[in-house]
Motif scaffolding. Structure first.
Motif, mmCIF file in Angstrom:
data_model
loop_
_atom_site.group_PDB
_atom_site.id
_atom_site.type_symbol
_atom_site.label_atom_id
_atom_site.label_comp_id
_atom_site.label_asym_id
_atom_site.label_seq_id
_atom_site.Cartn_x
_atom_site.Cartn_y
_atom_site.Cartn_z
ATOM 1 N N UNK A 124 0.684 -1.233 -0.101
ATOM 2 C CA UNK A 124 -0.028 0.059 -0.201
ATOM 3 C C UNK A 124 0.901 1.322 0.059
ATOM 4 N N UNK A 125 0.324 2.312 -0.350
ATOM 5 C CA UNK A 125 0.964 3.584 -0.401
ATOM 6 C C UNK A 125 0.191 4.642 -0.099
ATOM 7 N N UNK A 126 0.718 5.859 0.679
ATOM 8 C CA UNK A 126 -0.007 6.634 1.391
ATOM 9 C C UNK A 126 -0.799 7.569 0.313
ATOM 10 N N UNK A 127 -0.585 7.886 -0.893
ATOM 11 C CA UNK A 127 -1.095 8.497 -1.881
ATOM 12 C C UNK A 127 -1.908 7.700 -2.866
ATOM 13 N N UNK A 128 -2.874 8.149 -3.666
ATOM 14 C CA UNK A 128 -3.510 7.295 -4.745
ATOM 15 C C UNK A 128 -2.565 7.083 -5.590
ATOM 16 N N UNK A 129 -2.465 5.923 -5.979
ATOM 17 C CA UNK A 129 -1.476 5.323 -6.664
ATOM 18 C C UNK A 129 -2.149 4.143 -7.591
ATOM 19 N N UNK A 130 -1.630 4.213 -8.803
ATOM 20 C CA UNK A 130 -1.985 2.976 -9.779
ATOM 21 C C UNK A 130 -0.736 2.230 -9.820
ATOM 22 N N UNK A 131 -0.896 0.926 -10.089
ATOM 23 C CA UNK A 131 0.271 0.064 -10.096
ATOM 24 C C UNK A 131 -0.315 -0.898 -11.438
ATOM 25 N N UNK A 132 0.484 -0.674 -12.487
ATOM 26 C CA UNK A 132 0.085 -1.641 -13.532
ATOM 27 C C UNK A 132 1.370 -2.871 -13.488
ATOM 28 N N UNK A 133 0.776 -3.825 -13.686
ATOM 29 C CA UNK A 133 1.617 -5.238 -13.694
ATOM 30 C C UNK A 133 1.473 -6.002 -14.781
ATOM 31 N N UNK A 134 2.447 -6.382 -15.332
ATOM 32 C CA UNK A 134 2.396 -7.069 -16.764
ATOM 33 C C UNK A 134 3.761 -8.063 -16.939
ATOM 34 N N UNK A 135 3.581 -9.034 -17.726
ATOM 35 C CA UNK A 135 4.795 -9.962 -17.988
ATOM 36 C C UNK A 135 5.494 -9.520 -18.899
ATOM 37 N N UNK A 136 6.819 -9.875 -18.674
ATOM 38 C CA UNK A 136 7.975 -9.228 -19.605
ATOM 39 C C UNK A 136 9.218 -10.282 -19.478
ATOM 40 N N UNK A 137 9.900 -10.587 -20.512
ATOM 41 C CA UNK A 137 9.728 -10.061 -21.895
ATOM 42 C C UNK A 137 8.336 -10.864 -22.623
ATOM 43 N N UNK A 138 8.200 -10.514 -23.636
ATOM 44 C CA UNK A 138 7.023 -10.837 -24.584
ATOM 45 C C UNK A 138 7.357 -12.573 -24.869
ATOM 46 N N UNK A 139 6.367 -13.263 -24.622
ATOM 47 C CA UNK A 139 6.401 -14.960 -24.870
ATOM 48 C C UNK A 139 7.277 -15.547 -23.928
#
Length: 51
Positions: A20-35
């Motif tokens: 958790x963060x103190x401020x409004x935060x968006x966290x985008x999570x994606x897999x890498x590298x492709x394939x």
């Protein structure tokens, strides 16, 4: 509106990036590298008014 403040690549077991963060935060999570998907790309952004 959000502004990106952090971009990093981590191992799948590094779950502290989801703490958790103190401020409004968006966290985008994606897999890498492709394939291959051995790591996770983490992009964090804060509300523009919070910067």
């Amino acid at each position: 509106m959000y502004t990106i403040y952090s971009i990093k690549v981590v191992l799948p077991n590094q779950i502290e990036v989801l703490n958790p963060t103190k401020d409004s935060t968006i966290t985008l999570v994606t897999c890498t590298p492709i394939r291959i998907a051995t790591h996770r790309l983490i992009i964090k952004a804060k509300e523009k008014s919070s910067l």
